[in-house]
Design a protein around this motif. Structure first.
Motif, PDB file in Angstrom:
ATOM      1  N   TYR A 185       0.811  -1.216   0.000  1.00  0.00           N
ATOM      2  CA  TYR A 185       0.000   0.000   0.000  1.00  0.00           C
ATOM      3  C   TYR A 185       0.849   1.272   0.000  1.00  0.00           C
ATOM      4  CZ  TYR A 185      -4.219  -2.751   0.569  1.00  0.00           C
ATOM      5  OH  TYR A 185      -5.253  -3.629   0.354  1.00  0.00           O
ATOM      6  N   GLY A 186       2.152   1.126   0.192  1.00  0.00           N
ATOM      7  CA  GLY A 186       3.033   2.273   0.083  1.00  0.00           C
ATOM      8  C   GLY A 186       3.129   2.803  -1.335  1.00  0.00           C
ATOM      9  N   LEU A 187       2.725   2.000  -2.305  1.00  0.00           N
ATOM     10  CA  LEU A 187       2.728   2.442  -3.700  1.00  0.00           C
ATOM     11  C   LEU A 187       1.455   3.191  -4.067  1.00  0.00           C
ATOM     12  CD1 LEU A 187       4.081  -0.767  -5.522  1.00  0.00           C
ATOM     13  CD2 LEU A 187       5.356   1.297  -4.927  1.00  0.00           C
ATOM     14  N   THR A 188       0.431   3.088  -3.247  1.00  0.00           N
ATOM     15  CA  THR A 188      -0.882   3.622  -3.596  1.00  0.00           C
ATOM     16  C   THR A 188      -1.063   5.050  -3.102  1.00  0.00           C
ATOM     17  OG1 THR A 188      -2.019   2.872  -1.568  1.00  0.00           O
ATOM     18  CG2 THR A 188      -1.838   1.292  -3.380  1.00  0.00           C
ATOM     19  N   THR A 189      -2.053   5.713  -3.660  1.00  0.00           N
ATOM     20  CA  THR A 189      -2.458   7.029  -3.180  1.00  0.00           C
ATOM     21  C   THR A 189      -3.978   7.109  -3.217  1.00  0.00           C
ATOM     22  OG1 THR A 189      -2.251   9.422  -3.501  1.00  0.00           O
ATOM     23  CG2 THR A 189      -2.320   8.072  -5.484  1.00  0.00           C
ATOM     24  N   SER A 190      -4.547   7.841  -2.283  1.00  0.00           N
ATOM     25  CA  SER A 190      -6.004   8.006  -2.244  1.00  0.00           C
ATOM     26  C   SER A 190      -6.428   9.464  -2.262  1.00  0.00           C
ATOM     27  CB  SER A 190      -6.573   7.334  -0.982  1.00  0.00           C
ATOM     28  OG  SER A 190      -6.252   5.955  -0.942  1.00  0.00           O
ATOM     29  N   CYS A 191      -5.473  10.364  -2.052  1.00  0.00           N
ATOM     30  CA  CYS A 191      -5.777  11.776  -1.833  1.00  0.00           C
ATOM     31  C   CYS A 191      -6.364  12.455  -3.066  1.00  0.00           C
ATOM     32  CB  CYS A 191      -4.506  12.500  -1.407  1.00  0.00           C
ATOM     33  SG  CYS A 191      -4.775  14.234  -0.973  1.00  0.00           S
ATOM     34  N   TYR A 192      -7.385  13.287  -2.825  1.00  0.00           N
ATOM     35  CA  TYR A 192      -8.012  14.070  -3.888  1.00  0.00           C
ATOM     36  C   TYR A 192      -7.288  15.398  -4.145  1.00  0.00           C
ATOM     37  CZ  TYR A 192     -12.200  11.099  -3.553  1.00  0.00           C
ATOM     38  OH  TYR A 192     -13.082  10.057  -3.565  1.00  0.00           O
ATOM     39  N   ASP A 193      -6.481  15.825  -3.190  1.00  0.00           N
ATOM     40  CA  ASP A 193      -5.844  17.141  -3.309  1.00  0.00           C
ATOM     41  C   ASP A 193      -4.411  17.083  -2.783  1.00  0.00           C
ATOM     42  OD1 ASP A 193      -5.705  19.845  -3.933  1.00  0.00           O
ATOM     43  OD2 ASP A 193      -6.490  20.479  -1.985  1.00  0.00           O
ATOM     44  N   PRO A 194      -3.545  16.324  -3.441  1.00  0.00           N
ATOM     45  CA  PRO A 194      -2.179  16.153  -2.954  1.00  0.00           C
ATOM     46  C   PRO A 194      -1.351  17.429  -3.094  1.00  0.00           C
ATOM     47  CG  PRO A 194      -2.426  15.117  -5.099  1.00  0.00           C
ATOM     48  CD  PRO A 194      -3.791  15.550  -4.675  1.00  0.00           C
TER      49      PRO A 194
END
Length: 229
Positions: A185-194
């Motif tokens: 999960y360190g490869l993933t991102t979920s943020c809408y406003d990075p």
């Protein structure tokens, strides 16, 4: 091996969905979209995730949903931020992108038909999610029926299935499932406003739901947050 098309955004849910498709023995073609989203950095993550999973065929499609706007992800609308999950409002938030899953699934169906694949995977979730109408099982079932009626593959074989294996799972259950399958999960991102350097904000709906999921799963979220969550 049976072929399957997996919608891959670079997020937590779609990455888990990819791992599930691989675990079930499918030869995966991953499909990602540059749709003019403000968090376009997720596509670089999707490429890394697909490569790590051994996906040989990863398609990237450009479809500019900024032409319609109407969403904080594709228009000049601020992404809502909250101090915690409890402050996330009821109803459909402004981060909903009109028609997004309908459009993405239409592309996936077209690709599946060309690949002679009768299986499509999408990582929608109807438990710990932000209230999007196109994440509900009713929508997936209705779209599957439409796809069966509107394709040569569906009409001749009746074997066109849209798999949504995460629909009834909590975010914590999804995370536990992914970890059991070896998802990084360190490869993933979920943020809408990075942030400009691609750190997650930690305060948008997607970040808050993700953080709650890791907390409930009893594990630490491996990604970095701007707010130090």
């Amino acid at each position: 091996m049976k072929k399957a098309v997996v919608l891959l955004s670079g997020g937590l849910d779609s990455t888990t969905c990819l791992a599930l498709a691989k675990e079930r023995g499918f030869d995966v073609t991953a499909l990602s979209f540059n749709y003019g989203q403000r968090h376009v950095g997720e596509l670089a993550r999707a490429q890394q995730i697909a490569a790590r999973a051994g996906v040989v065929d990863h398609r990237m499609i450009w479809v500019d949903l900024r032409a319609f706007g109407g969403s904080a992800l594709t228009d000049e609308i601020d992404v809502p931020k909250h101090p915690g999950v409890r402050e996330i409002g009821a109803g459909v938030p402004v981060t909903y992108v009109p028609g997004r899953n309908t459009i993405f699934l239409s592309f996936a169906v077209a690709l599946a038909e060309v690949l002679s694949s009768s299986d499509i995977f999408i990582g929608v979730n109807a438990v710990d999610y932000s209230g999007y109408p196109d994440c509900r099982p009713e929508f997936i079932q209705a779209f599957q029926e439409a796809a069966r009626l509107g394709t040569v593959l569906g009409v001749t074989t009746g074997e066109l299935t849209i798999h949504a294996p995460l629909t009834g799972m909590s975010k914590a259950e999804i995370i536990r499932q992914g970890l059991a399958l070896g998802v990084d999960y360190g490869l993933t991102t979920s943020c809408y406003d990075p942030t400009p350097d691609d750190r997650a904000c930690g305060a948008c709906d997607a970040c808050l739901l993700r953080l709650k999921g890791f907390h409930d799963a009893g594990v630490t979220d491996p990604i970095e947050y701007e707010c130090g969550s």
